[in-house]
Write an enzyme that holds these catalytic residues in place. Structure first.
Site, PDB file in Angstrom:
ATOM      1  N   SER A 136       0.845  -1.189   0.000  1.00  0.00           N
ATOM      2  CA  SER A 136       0.000   0.000   0.000  1.00  0.00           C
ATOM      3  C   SER A 136       0.881   1.239   0.000  1.00  0.00           C
ATOM      4  O   SER A 136       1.772   1.371   0.849  1.00  0.00           O
ATOM      5  CB  SER A 136      -0.904  -0.010   1.242  1.00  0.00           C
ATOM      6  OG  SER A 136      -1.691   1.155   1.300  1.00  0.00           O
ATOM      7  N   LYS A 163      -1.458  -0.906  -4.130  1.00  0.00           N
ATOM      8  CA  LYS A 163      -2.638  -0.101  -3.797  1.00  0.00           C
ATOM      9  C   LYS A 163      -2.211   1.350  -3.651  1.00  0.00           C
ATOM     10  O   LYS A 163      -1.256   1.642  -2.932  1.00  0.00           O
ATOM     11  CB  LYS A 163      -3.276  -0.601  -2.498  1.00  0.00           C
ATOM     12  CG  LYS A 163      -4.439   0.266  -2.021  1.00  0.00           C
ATOM     13  CD  LYS A 163      -5.205  -0.382  -0.884  1.00  0.00           C
ATOM     14  CE  LYS A 163      -4.504  -0.297   0.439  1.00  0.00           C
ATOM     15  NZ  LYS A 163      -5.360  -0.779   1.558  1.00  0.00           N
ATOM     16  N   LYS A 165      -3.267   5.177  -2.504  1.00  0.00           N
ATOM     17  CA  LYS A 165      -4.220   6.041  -1.806  1.00  0.00           C
ATOM     18  C   LYS A 165      -4.603   7.186  -2.733  1.00  0.00           C
ATOM     19  O   LYS A 165      -3.743   7.773  -3.415  1.00  0.00           O
ATOM     20  CB  LYS A 165      -3.599   6.595  -0.525  1.00  0.00           C
ATOM     21  CG  LYS A 165      -3.288   5.543   0.528  1.00  0.00           C
ATOM     22  CD  LYS A 165      -4.543   4.931   1.121  1.00  0.00           C
ATOM     23  CE  LYS A 165      -4.212   3.992   2.273  1.00  0.00           C
ATOM     24  NZ  LYS A 165      -5.412   3.411   2.905  1.00  0.00           N
ATOM     25  N   ASP A 191      -7.517   3.237  -3.088  1.00  0.00           N
ATOM     26  CA  ASP A 191      -8.220   3.278  -1.812  1.00  0.00           C
ATOM     27  C   ASP A 191      -8.451   4.734  -1.431  1.00  0.00           C
ATOM     28  O   ASP A 191      -7.492   5.495  -1.268  1.00  0.00           O
ATOM     29  CB  ASP A 191      -7.386   2.570  -0.740  1.00  0.00           C
ATOM     30  CG  ASP A 191      -8.058   2.562   0.624  1.00  0.00           C
ATOM     31  OD1 ASP A 191      -9.254   2.896   0.709  1.00  0.00           O
ATOM     32  OD2 ASP A 191      -7.378   2.216   1.613  1.00  0.00           O
ATOM     33  N   GLU A 218     -11.442   0.868  -3.599  1.00  0.00           N
ATOM     34  CA  GLU A 218     -11.720   0.559  -2.201  1.00  0.00           C
ATOM     35  C   GLU A 218     -12.294   1.763  -1.457  1.00  0.00           C
ATOM     36  O   GLU A 218     -11.750   2.861  -1.526  1.00  0.00           O
ATOM     37  CB  GLU A 218     -10.424   0.093  -1.520  1.00  0.00           C
ATOM     38  CG  GLU A 218     -10.602  -0.370  -0.095  1.00  0.00           C
ATOM     39  CD  GLU A 218      -9.301  -0.832   0.522  1.00  0.00           C
ATOM     40  OE1 GLU A 218      -9.279  -1.018   1.754  1.00  0.00           O
ATOM     41  OE2 GLU A 218      -8.297  -0.998  -0.204  1.00  0.00           O
ATOM     42  N   ASP A 243     -14.324  -1.507   3.089  1.00  0.00           N
ATOM     43  CA  ASP A 243     -13.428  -1.633   4.238  1.00  0.00           C
ATOM     44  C   ASP A 243     -14.126  -1.030   5.443  1.00  0.00           C
ATOM     45  O   ASP A 243     -14.795  -1.717   6.212  1.00  0.00           O
ATOM     46  CB  ASP A 243     -12.101  -0.934   3.915  1.00  0.00           C
ATOM     47  CG  ASP A 243     -11.118  -0.885   5.076  1.00  0.00           C
ATOM     48  OD1 ASP A 243     -11.443  -1.328   6.188  1.00  0.00           O
ATOM     49  OD2 ASP A 243      -9.997  -0.366   4.881  1.00  0.00           O
ATOM     50  N   LYS A 267     -10.225  -6.643   8.043  1.00  0.00           N
ATOM     51  CA  LYS A 267      -9.174  -6.203   8.952  1.00  0.00           C
ATOM     52  C   LYS A 267      -9.468  -6.741  10.345  1.00  0.00           C
ATOM     53  O   LYS A 267     -10.567  -6.535  10.890  1.00  0.00           O
ATOM     54  CB  LYS A 267      -9.069  -4.676   8.983  1.00  0.00           C
ATOM     55  CG  LYS A 267      -8.425  -4.107   7.734  1.00  0.00           C
ATOM     56  CD  LYS A 267      -8.281  -2.603   7.805  1.00  0.00           C
ATOM     57  CE  LYS A 267      -7.586  -2.083   6.529  1.00  0.00           C
ATOM     58  NZ  LYS A 267      -7.634  -0.608   6.454  1.00  0.00           N
ATOM     59  N   GLY A 295      -4.526  -4.299   6.200  1.00  0.00           N
ATOM     60  CA  GLY A 295      -3.600  -4.027   7.295  1.00  0.00           C
ATOM     61  C   GLY A 295      -3.728  -2.620   7.835  1.00  0.00           C
ATOM     62  O   GLY A 295      -4.303  -1.731   7.197  1.00  0.00           O
TER      63      GLY A 295
END
Length: 373
Positions: A136, A163, A165, A191, A218, A243, A267, A295
């Site tokens: 990530s 991934k 952000k 995400d 996400e 999530d 998670k 995570g």
């Protein structure tokens, strides 16, 4: 398994690279480590991987410390159970505060598996000897900085999934740049941590991401915005992954019924522990949703538990179990190691990693024990 002592340690470690999401930037992590001791002197460790600030969830280090030391840990001392899932019965009256509960639940599993002399992965129902890890990456100052981070972790370290952000204003162009630089062979998803709304400009930017062959988008919207997420999912081919929206099994059932997504991020901390995470895995399989283990920048304690959980058969997508060195120059445990984006599942009883107590103490902010010494 009789628990005779419970300790809580607040530990602070610097990150090797500052990490920025749509809500905040961080250069260090403070997590809580739960240590449970049984009548035979064995210890089991769990991690309360809560953020310092209430941006991801209502839980913070401060609130989790309060709940753990006031309610959870005093309640579990003296508990004698046959199975780790039963430990939660000692504090069933406590509502919410899943991050704090997750650390206690995971420590109970780690302790029980040592007594049973079985690996944690096998005890949870894991079937894999190795798990594929993803990485990530946070929001960077420039697109060139982002491309350098992708190059290091994907091409050099070998992680097959990246991934990114995103947030309004940092979405289409960075994704376009990464896709053009690294091609379609890179498993890529974004995400948003709930940063988008049903504003037409926000929706247009999110829909534009449909052109880049993402494995998922996400958490584009706020946690309870199920109907907005459902409407967006109907308008794009890219799966929406949930999530922050999924704290409980009822949340997952609601999201499925509404069509608010197609993929689940499980998670351990968000759902309240390994017991709840396994139940979410089982329900996702029943509903036909692909799932993966997310995570919270865990230290080695929580990271090892995540690796064990990732070995379950329903976790078919790369999980956030990248190597310790991605985040920490030195971890509080023997490090979790990845080779070309693959992590070996531990076969030793318990977590499969050893806590470096001396290093933990050197980086400890405060501690509390029950019963008091």
């Amino acid at each position: 398994m009789k628990i005779v002592r419970a300790d809580l340690h607040q530990v602070r470690l610097p990150l090797v690279h500052e990490f920025q999401t749509s809500s905040h930037r961080k250069g260090f992590l403070e997590h809580l480590l739960v240590e449970l001791t049984d009548a035979e002197g064995r210890t089991g460790w769990g991690e309360v991987a809560c953020p310092s600030d209430p941006f991801y969830a209502p839980d913070t280090v401060a609130t989790s410390w309060h709940v753990a030391t006031t309610y959870l840990l005093p309640a579990v001392v003296g508990v004698d159970v046959e199975r780790p899932e039963q430990v939660a019965g000692a504090y069933r009256r406590v509502r919410g505060h899943r991050f704090a509960a997750a650390g206690v639940d995971a420590a109970a599993w780690a302790l029980w598996t040592q007594g049973a002399q079985v690996p944690l992965a096998r005890a949870l129902g894991g079937t894999r000897a190795e798990v594929v890890a993803g990485v990530s990456l946070g929001i960077e100052a420039t697109i060139d900085d982002l491309l350098e981070q992708v190059r290091h972790h994907h091409l050099e370290a070998g992680y097959p999934r990246v991934k990114l952000k995103v947030q309004p204003g940092w979405d289409v162009e960075p994704v376009r740049a990464v896709r053009e630089a690294f091609g379609d062979g890179l498993l890529l998803h974004v995400d948003a941590n709930g940063a988008y709304t049903d504003d037409p400009g926000h929706l247009a930017a999110l829909r534009a991401l449909d052109a880049f062959g993402l494995t998922m988008v996400e958490q584009p919207f706020a946690p309870r915005a199920f109907t907005t997420s459902a409407a967006f999912q109907r308008s794009v081919s890219t799966p929406v992954c949930l999530d922050e929206s999924i704290d409980t099994l009822d949340d997952l059932r609601t999201a499925h019924a509404l069509g608010a997504g197609r993929v689940l991020n499980v998670k351990v901390s968000r759902m309240g522990g390994l017991s709840a995470a396994v139940a979410a895995h089982d329900l996702a399989r029943e509903l036909g949703w692909p799932a993966w283990v997310g995570g919270m920048h865990e230290f080695g304690v929580g990271r090892a538990a995540n690796v064990a959980l990732s070995s379950l058969p329903g976790f078919t997508l790369p999980s956030d179990v990248s190597a310790s060195e991605k985040y920490y120059a030195r971890d509080v445990t023997t490090p979790v190691v990845a080779h070309a984006g693959v992590v070996t599942v531990a076969t030793a009883p318990g977590l499969g990693v050893e806590v470096d107590r001396e290093f933990l103490v050197r980086n400890r902010v405060r501690t509390a024990g029950f019963p008091a010494a």
